[in-house]
Motif scaffolding. Structure first.
Motif, PDB file in Angstrom:
ATOM      1  N   ASN A 161      93.593  44.741 -13.813  1.00  0.00           N
ATOM      2  CA  ASN A 161      93.185  45.064 -12.463  1.00  0.00           C
ATOM      3  C   ASN A 161      91.738  45.089 -12.131  1.00  0.00           C
ATOM      4  OD1 ASN A 161      95.465  45.511 -10.269  1.00  0.00           O
ATOM      5  ND2 ASN A 161      96.223  46.028 -12.224  1.00  0.00           N
ATOM      6  N   ILE A 162      90.886  45.601 -13.186  1.00  0.00           N
ATOM      7  CA  ILE A 162      89.484  45.396 -13.165  1.00  0.00           C
ATOM      8  C   ILE A 162      89.128  43.977 -13.178  1.00  0.00           C
ATOM      9  CG2 ILE A 162      87.284  45.546 -14.519  1.00  0.00           C
ATOM     10  CD1 ILE A 162      88.405  48.248 -15.635  1.00  0.00           C
ATOM     11  N   ALA A 175      97.057  54.115 -13.491  1.00  0.00           N
ATOM     12  CA  ALA A 175      97.908  53.804 -14.328  1.00  0.00           C
ATOM     13  C   ALA A 175      97.727  54.804 -15.408  1.00  0.00           C
ATOM     14  CB  ALA A 175      97.530  52.347 -14.847  1.00  0.00           C
ATOM     15  N   PRO A 176      96.360  54.978 -16.136  1.00  0.00           N
ATOM     16  CA  PRO A 176      95.919  55.730 -17.258  1.00  0.00           C
ATOM     17  C   PRO A 176      96.285  57.343 -16.778  1.00  0.00           C
ATOM     18  CG  PRO A 176      93.913  55.006 -16.556  1.00  0.00           C
ATOM     19  CD  PRO A 176      95.120  54.171 -15.761  1.00  0.00           C
ATOM     20  N   SER A 198      95.082  48.788 -16.179  1.00  0.00           N
ATOM     21  CA  SER A 198      94.064  48.981 -15.472  1.00  0.00           C
ATOM     22  C   SER A 198      92.984  47.692 -15.571  1.00  0.00           C
ATOM     23  CB  SER A 198      93.352  50.372 -15.901  1.00  0.00           C
ATOM     24  OG  SER A 198      94.415  51.263 -15.643  1.00  0.00           O
ATOM     25  N   GLY A 232     100.766  51.181 -11.260  1.00  0.00           N
ATOM     26  CA  GLY A 232     100.155  50.945 -12.232  1.00  0.00           C
ATOM     27  C   GLY A 232     100.763  51.697 -13.538  1.00  0.00           C
ATOM     28  N   ILE A 271      95.406  51.357  -8.789  1.00  0.00           N
ATOM     29  CA  ILE A 271      96.153  50.783  -9.901  1.00  0.00           C
ATOM     30  C   ILE A 271      95.153  51.275 -11.170  1.00  0.00           C
ATOM     31  CG2 ILE A 271      96.694  49.051 -11.528  1.00  0.00           C
ATOM     32  CD1 ILE A 271      98.382  47.763  -9.104  1.00  0.00           C
ATOM     33  N   VAL A 272      93.964  50.954 -11.199  1.00  0.00           N
ATOM     34  CA  VAL A 272      92.908  51.268 -12.238  1.00  0.00           C
ATOM     35  C   VAL A 272      92.880  52.674 -12.505  1.00  0.00           C
ATOM     36  CG1 VAL A 272      90.508  51.052 -12.858  1.00  0.00           C
ATOM     37  CG2 VAL A 272      91.631  49.112 -11.564  1.00  0.00           C
ATOM     38  N   VAL A 273      92.764  53.492 -11.678  1.00  0.00           N
ATOM     39  CA  VAL A 273      92.840  55.111 -11.823  1.00  0.00           C
ATOM     40  C   VAL A 273      94.158  55.361 -12.182  1.00  0.00           C
ATOM     41  CG1 VAL A 273      92.204  57.108 -10.914  1.00  0.00           C
ATOM     42  CG2 VAL A 273      90.792  54.815 -10.208  1.00  0.00           C
ATOM     43  N   SER A 287      99.174  51.310 -20.469  1.00  0.00           N
ATOM     44  CA  SER A 287      98.616  51.703 -18.831  1.00  0.00           C
ATOM     45  C   SER A 287      97.253  51.404 -18.821  1.00  0.00           C
ATOM     46  CB  SER A 287      99.139  53.110 -18.690  1.00  0.00           C
ATOM     47  OG  SER A 287     100.146  53.295 -18.589  1.00  0.00           O
ATOM     48  N   ALA A 288      96.619  51.614 -19.785  1.00  0.00           N
ATOM     49  CA  ALA A 288      95.133  51.187 -19.761  1.00  0.00           C
ATOM     50  C   ALA A 288      94.897  49.613 -19.624  1.00  0.00           C
ATOM     51  CB  ALA A 288      94.287  51.794 -20.871  1.00  0.00           C
TER      52      ALA A 288
END
Length: 405
Positions: A358-359, A80-81, A355, A131, A76-78, A351-352
């Motif tokens: 999720n971070i 989404a953006p 992320s 994400g 998701i972190v990667v 989207s960021a």
């Protein structure tokens, strides 16, 4: 984007969009979008309760199977953006349909996986598209309602995540334990198909802001306030998973509950989230910044309350109900705040921020685990969560747009 009627000189700048024609299917479209976050939220968490079965099926260790959880968060972190950038020129509805179609494929791949490696690929693909879906869905939701209802629309989309915790995860876990873990992901695949049909039929096209392109969206990230807002999201949300990840030993070893009580307390947390999410959306529509400040401050207060009553069973029950309600109340104003701060980069900023959430999901438990490995008590995790919440509030205050004061 949001008019803050109670503190006009602290509100973020409005997002300037051209007048939009009336859109069809407002409520139905929001429900369809929320079904997507329900599916994503269920898929992300439900595997945790099925890890022993998965580990036995593929003859891998439990820690190895645990990568199915952490790998999802990383995806998701990667994703989404990244997928938002790749789809920058694609109309929003078409992008949502493409993401949902990929989600169905990923869920199907997970259900029929013949090896652990294939299963992991299915999980990561689900996370990549999930994400990006959540980020774009909130932008679409904000675009199909009147300007004064944007935060409520975003809250409706995130209600899917709250309902996933209350309904989706328990039901999916029970289904997997009764009929095998694959049955859970066949069910998720079926939900994905229904979602695809619902988005196609109910979600209207939402035109992009004039002049929006990838270069302009990326340029928005030169603003320090955008990075402060994203960091505030990560820190402001991190306390939630810091506590929930270790809620079982906290309840049993510190408070003295029977292990069978833990699921009931988790349901209370989920019920609190279902109440807090729409309430925060309505309040943020009336006064964005006071709602955000209040939610973060109240979250810190609830954590302080839990510290004070951690040895009292009735106090802990009330505390965790409030914990779910106030924790969820952070989400809608935080997402709305980021969209307002990153004017001109709606899709990428949204989207960021997914992320960033999720971070926080990963970073909070990691910090808590490190503290435990160094000899801290389970109750010390509440102190860590409290400090993270205060840090998130301070970052929000630091990121105010003083040009409007």
């Amino acid at each position: 984007m949001i008019h803050d009627v109670s503190a006009p000189h602290e509100q973020p700048r409005e997002l300037h969009h051209p007048p939009a024609p009336p859109r069809r299917g407002g409520v139905a479209a929001l429900v369809a979008l929320a079904l997507g976050t329900f599916a994503v939220g269920t898929t992300e968490v439900v595997i945790a309760g099925l890890l022993p079965e998965v580990a036995a099926d593929f003859a891998v260790s439990l820690p190895t199977a645990g990568l199915l959880v952490s790998g999802f968060a990383l995806g998701i972190v990667v994703g989404a953006p990244l997928l938002t950038i790749l789809g920058a020129r694609v109309p929003r509805k078409r992008m949502l349909l493409a993401l949902v179609a990929l989600f169905v494929v990923a869920s199907l791949l997970t259900a029929v996986a013949t090896s652990y490696a294939v299963l992991l690929v299915g999980r990561v693909l689900s996370a990549l598209v999930g994400g990006a879906y959540a980020g774009i869905a909130t932008v679409v939701a904000a675009g199909i309602v009147a300007p004064e209802r944007k935060a409520s629309a975003i809250a409706t989309v995130f209600m899917g995540l709250s309902l996933a915790n209350v309904l989706g995860v328990p039901a999916g876990t029970a289904l997997g334990q009764a009929f095998g873990w694959r049955a859970t992901f066949w069910a998720v695949t079926a939900v994905g198909v229904v979602l695809l049909l619902a988005v196609a039929a109910l979600v209207p096209e939402v035109p992009r802001e004039e002049g929006t392109n990838l270069r302009r969206e990326l340029a928005v990230f030169r603003r320090g306030r955008v990075w402060l807002a994203l960091a505030a999201t990560a820190l402001g949300w991190a306390p939630f998973l810091t506590v929930v990840t270790y809620i079982a030993p906290l309840l049993t070893e510190v408070t003295g509950f029977d292990p069978g009580t833990v699921p009931l307390v988790l349901v209370l947390v989920g019920v609190g989230m279902v109440v807090g999410t729409p309430l925060a959306g309505r309040l943020a529509d009336r006064a964005l910044l006071p709602t955000l400040y209040g939610a973060l401050a109240a979250f810190a207060a609830v954590l302080a309350l839990l510290l004070a009553v951690v040895h009292s069973k009735p106090g802990v029950v009330v505390g965790f109900l409030l914990f779910g309600m106030i924790g969820a109340a952070v989400i809608p104003p935080m997402q709305t705040r980021v969209l307002a701060t990153a004017e001109g980069a709606d899709n990428l900023a949204s989207s960021a921020n997914i992320s960033a959430f999720n971070i926080g999901n990963a970073g909070g438990p990691l910090l808590g685990g490190l503290a435990l490995s160094l000899g801290s008590a389970y109750s010390d995790l509440l102190w860590i969560a409290l400090l993270l919440s205060v840090a998130g509030l301070l970052l929000v205050l630091a990121g105010r747009d003083r040009r409007t004061t």
